[in-house]
Design an enzyme around this catalytic site. Sequence first.
Site, PDB file in Angstrom:
ATOM      1  N   LYS A   1      41.459  47.406  38.881  1.00 35.50           N
ATOM      2  CA  LYS A   1      40.482  48.342  38.311  1.00 35.50           C
ATOM      3  C   LYS A   1      41.044  49.769  38.313  1.00 35.50           C
ATOM      4  O   LYS A   1      40.854  50.523  37.355  1.00 35.50           O
ATOM      5  CB  LYS A   1      39.163  48.254  39.094  1.00 35.50           C
TER       6      LYS A   1
ATOM      7  N   ASP B   1      28.579  48.597  38.014  1.00 35.34           N
ATOM      8  CA  ASP B   1      28.608  47.141  38.115  1.00 35.34           C
ATOM      9  C   ASP B   1      27.319  46.537  37.559  1.00 35.34           C
ATOM     10  O   ASP B   1      27.220  45.323  37.402  1.00 35.34           O
ATOM     11  CB  ASP B   1      28.756  46.732  39.591  1.00 35.34           C
TER      12      ASP B   1
ATOM     13  N   GLN C   1      32.828  46.805  46.223  1.00 37.50           N
ATOM     14  CA  GLN C   1      33.357  45.474  45.923  1.00 37.50           C
ATOM     15  C   GLN C   1      32.716  44.433  46.849  1.00 37.50           C
ATOM     16  O   GLN C   1      32.673  44.612  48.065  1.00 37.50           O
ATOM     17  CB  GLN C   1      34.890  45.484  46.092  1.00 37.50           C
TER      18      GLN C   1
END
Length: 282
Positions: free
Chosen positions: A54, A121, A98
């Site tokens: 990312k 997200d 994450q």
Amino acid sequence: MSARVIDGKAVAAAVRECVAAEVKAYEAEQGRAPLLVTVIVGDDPASEVYVAGKHRACKEVGMRSLHHGLGAETSEEQLLGLVDELNRDPDVDGILVQLPLPEHIDPDRIVAAIDPAKDVDGLTPVNAGLLAHGMPGLVSCTPAGVMELLRHEGVELEGAEAVVVGRSKLVGVPVSRLLLAANATVTVCHSRTRDLAATCRRADVLVAAVGVPRLLGGDAVKPGAVVIDVGVNRTDDGLVGDVDFEAAAEVAAAITPVPGGVGPMTVAMLLVNTLAAARARV
Ligand code: NAP
């Protein structure tokens, strides 16, 4: 094999190119590039690999990114403290914690603490609720990537039978909502579904998001269907999807490979979301 292989890497590269051009324009207007901040707690090797990808992707499109790597012993309160700090920092456009988190931390509590405007997200209850109500918000990256692949392939969704296998908050549910919003007739399957293969065989568009290697064989695919395999499973044969690629490719019209299908799209859509979050905050 008769199916066309859907090249997720190529579609993702096209999306990234578009984002790079828009980042340039944003930076020229605002005097700053969008900033994504990632957080990992503990040392899960897969998380490290995903997050490194990312950051590379951000750099490639001219976005800034920062990382907080916290020790496995970090408490829930400490992590909530960091999220709160990032929520209040005007320089931060996107926050990505994450998953998975260590056992002693409740992921739902952490995700819910992220400012929905920075939730790149798309997992906060606010953004999930906006999606459920058909209202604009930040959409979770993998489902958004699935839709982008279908759009790119020119798949007609209106009135199509779509079957989604998996009902997770991360993939199954949001992808089914997006398909419904695109006027497909959507069936969602899960671990209690009776005769999974027969249900899947109804699908013009079959999306597998299960996490069981090669669960869906050729008998689960309607001739001429489009098959999107979200699954990423590490096996002795390497990475495989939830669909038996060789068997399904004999029957389907088009199919995503694993790797090289949905995976690259997830990262590309994270960039799209970070730019959108930055724009919305101007
Ligand atoms: P998850 O939270 O574990 O959910 C799995 C879903 O599959 C659940 O709804 C479960 O049903 C269902 N399921 C499990 N076994 C089944 C069976 N035998 N038959 C039918 N349904 C079954 O997983 P997830 O987070 O959605 O991820 C799914 C897969 O996608 C994983 O392989 C993951 O690694 C991959 N993934 C890939 C990307 C990417 O970027 N490519 C991103 C995210 C996830 P119940 O609800 O009844 O338990």
